[in-house]
Enzyme design. Sequence first.
Site, PDB file in Angstrom:
ATOM      1  N   LYS A 171       4.121   3.929  69.405  1.00 25.77           N
ATOM      2  CA  LYS A 171       3.833   5.352  69.661  1.00 25.77           C
ATOM      3  C   LYS A 171       3.868   5.668  71.155  1.00 25.77           C
ATOM      4  O   LYS A 171       4.111   6.804  71.554  1.00 25.77           O
ATOM      5  CB  LYS A 171       2.462   5.733  69.077  1.00 25.77           C
ATOM      6  CG  LYS A 171       2.422   5.679  67.558  1.00 25.77           C
ATOM      7  CD  LYS A 171       2.471   7.041  66.912  1.00 25.77           C
ATOM      8  CE  LYS A 171       3.067   6.972  65.538  1.00 25.77           C
ATOM      9  NZ  LYS A 171       2.498   7.758  64.515  1.00 25.77           N
ATOM     10  N   LYS A 222      12.896   3.227  62.580  1.00 30.07           N
ATOM     11  CA  LYS A 222      12.606   3.874  61.299  1.00 30.07           C
ATOM     12  C   LYS A 222      12.576   5.396  61.446  1.00 30.07           C
ATOM     13  O   LYS A 222      12.295   5.903  62.534  1.00 30.07           O
ATOM     14  CB  LYS A 222      11.295   3.353  60.710  1.00 30.07           C
ATOM     15  CG  LYS A 222      10.054   4.015  61.245  1.00 30.07           C
ATOM     16  CD  LYS A 222       8.855   3.698  60.367  1.00 30.07           C
ATOM     17  CE  LYS A 222       7.679   4.574  60.759  1.00 30.07           C
ATOM     18  NZ  LYS A 222       7.758   5.949  60.246  1.00 30.07           N
ATOM     19  N   LYS A 260       8.156  11.154  61.377  1.00 27.90           N
ATOM     20  CA  LYS A 260       7.827  12.572  61.575  1.00 27.90           C
ATOM     21  C   LYS A 260       7.687  12.884  63.050  1.00 27.90           C
ATOM     22  O   LYS A 260       7.961  13.980  63.499  1.00 27.90           O
ATOM     23  CB  LYS A 260       6.502  12.907  60.872  1.00 27.90           C
ATOM     24  CG  LYS A 260       6.611  13.108  59.384  1.00 27.90           C
ATOM     25  CD  LYS A 260       5.263  13.528  58.825  1.00 27.90           C
ATOM     26  CE  LYS A 260       4.572  12.427  58.079  1.00 27.90           C
ATOM     27  NZ  LYS A 260       3.545  11.727  58.802  1.00 27.90           N
TER      28      LYS A 260
HETATM   29  P1  ATP Z   1       4.374   9.486  62.252  1.00 30.14           P
HETATM   30  O1  ATP Z   1       5.654   9.401  63.021  1.00 30.14           O
HETATM   31  O2  ATP Z   1       3.515  10.664  62.591  1.00 30.14           O
HETATM   32  O3  ATP Z   1       3.609   8.165  62.265  1.00 30.14           O
HETATM   33  P2  ATP Z   1       5.555   8.756  59.769  1.00 30.14           P
HETATM   34  O4  ATP Z   1       6.867   9.333  59.433  1.00 30.14           O
HETATM   35  O5  ATP Z   1       5.518   7.349  60.256  1.00 30.14           O
HETATM   36  O6  ATP Z   1       4.827   9.755  60.747  1.00 30.14           O
HETATM   37  P3  ATP Z   1       3.135   8.398  58.234  1.00 30.14           P
HETATM   38  O7  ATP Z   1       2.294   9.607  57.907  1.00 30.14           O
HETATM   39  O8  ATP Z   1       2.695   7.553  59.377  1.00 30.14           O
HETATM   40  O9  ATP Z   1       4.635   8.889  58.446  1.00 30.14           O
HETATM   41  O10 ATP Z   1       3.264   7.478  56.950  1.00 30.14           O
HETATM   42  C1  ATP Z   1       3.114   7.963  55.601  1.00 30.14           C
HETATM   43  C2  ATP Z   1       3.711   6.938  54.638  1.00 30.14           C
HETATM   44  O11 ATP Z   1       5.140   6.956  54.726  1.00 30.14           O
HETATM   45  C3  ATP Z   1       3.292   5.492  54.927  1.00 30.14           C
HETATM   46  O12 ATP Z   1       3.062   4.821  53.696  1.00 30.14           O
HETATM   47  C4  ATP Z   1       4.493   4.896  55.609  1.00 30.14           C
HETATM   48  O13 ATP Z   1       4.584   3.482  55.410  1.00 30.14           O
HETATM   49  C5  ATP Z   1       5.637   5.617  54.908  1.00 30.14           C
HETATM   50  N1  ATP Z   1       6.825   5.712  55.767  1.00 30.14           N
HETATM   51  C6  ATP Z   1       6.887   6.325  56.969  1.00 30.14           C
HETATM   52  N2  ATP Z   1       8.123   6.268  57.471  1.00 30.14           N
HETATM   53  C7  ATP Z   1       8.871   5.567  56.569  1.00 30.14           C
HETATM   54  C8  ATP Z   1      10.245   5.170  56.532  1.00 30.14           C
HETATM   55  N3  ATP Z   1      11.066   5.474  57.508  1.00 30.14           N
HETATM   56  N4  ATP Z   1      10.681   4.470  55.443  1.00 30.14           N
HETATM   57  C9  ATP Z   1       9.829   4.158  54.427  1.00 30.14           C
HETATM   58  N5  ATP Z   1       8.526   4.509  54.414  1.00 30.14           N
HETATM   59  C10 ATP Z   1       8.033   5.211  55.459  1.00 30.14           C
HETATM   60 MG    MG Z   2       3.668   6.499  60.907  1.00 32.61          MG
END
Ligand code: ATP
Ligand code: MG
Length: 403
Positions: A174, A265, A268
């Site tokens: 992050k 990956k 968001k």
């Molecule tokens: P942020 O960037 O704010 O951390 P994020 O996209 O990583 O957002 P999270 O809210 O942290 O999303 O995660 C929610 C769920 O989605 C978790 O179970 C995480 O493992 C899953 N997840 C997040 N990104 C991916 C991805 N690229 N592929 C598969 N699973 C994902």
């Molecule tokens: Mg995340």
Amino acid sequence: MPRLHLNLHRVCCRPPSSSFSARLPPVFARALFHSTLSSHSPPSTSTSSPTPTSAGTVAPQVIFSAIQPTGAPHLGNYLGALRQWVKLQNEALPETTLLYSVADLHAITLRQDPSILREWRKQMLASLIAVGLDPKRSIIFHQSAIPAHSELHWILSCNASMGYLSRMTQWKSKMALPENANPLDTSSKAKLKLGLFSYPVLQAADILIHRATHVPVGADQTQHLEYAREVASGFNHLHTPILTLPSTILSPAKRIMSLTQPLKKMSKSDPDPKSRILITDTHATIKRKIKSALTDSIEGITYDPVTRPGVSNLIEMMYCMDESVAESPVLLANELKDLSMRALKEKVADTIELHIRDVRERYESIVFGDAKVLMDINEEGVRKAKQSADATLKLVREAIGLD
Ligand code: ATP
Ligand code: MG
């Protein structure tokens, strides 16, 4: 048993509109649980059958997971987590408890504009209903509405090792720091906030406060789940064995990659909106984003995530959106081998649209519908989640002498 796994993988990838409402026979559902549990799962909790307790009775399962309100969910969230949550909900035994949370306390580990955060909290709740969670069956709530999450976080922090936390990757990624960054390096120390550093302890508290037996997440969260098990066994060893060691459930779509940087990956919080497809994107936006996805200039279509990460990610997304297209991503790539990159991208965009359209339409009708509906869902979820969390907190307080 690779064959069984393949079949199960295909079931996991079905969209809510087609198969999520159909219940699998119990034996099949149990096998699915076995096949998707992470290898990190402790043997004591790695089954979907009710877990025998020391008293010889059976403990029903508790499924918990959460998502941060840091923007609209993208296809990684959908394929890696949300669709699995719905599947688990639809196949759960009647005595299983399902809790799904909007992790707003995690969202503030990075600075958020209050008015945007307020909107995102509502939109995330709407997204959870739109993907197919049923508030009558699953407990859906905002994490910050349950003070016991934060109280257990503090209690667990008092015994959390700085050394262990400094090895976790989340704060480094992050802050865009290298893998070997140390919290006491001058470059980290000035910017690293305590909340971001101790995020895994709060995540452990979120899971342990509900004594979750199973946690469905994407691959990026396996390290945090491992940590939650460490924390639980440390507490149980030091005090009374109250806390449950949770098992990880990984979806077949473990890690969907960014469209613009396919070695990272999809997230968001990536500053580039073109890096992700949102579950709320229109067909035109999906087409535009897929068209601009980074691929390569090698002729023909093949699936090879190491040498062709961009193309392989597109194939993976298409395969996971609609398992009826092929037996595996490799075979799908083989079927599409003669397509041009442009034609492949059009096919991928159309497949995504076909399977996400219903979710988008449900999302719009919730968001533009009666606001009270969402408020009532959260209120009811908070009431039930509070009961679950307070019961654990009472035991924890007794165990450490705070009663
Ligand atoms: P942020 O960037 O704010 O951390 P994020 O996209 O990583 O957002 P999270 O809210 O942290 O999303 O995660 C929610 C769920 O989605 C978790 O179970 C995480 O493992 C899953 N997840 C997040 N990104 C991916 C991805 N690229 N592929 C598969 N699973 C994902
Ligand atoms: Mg995340």
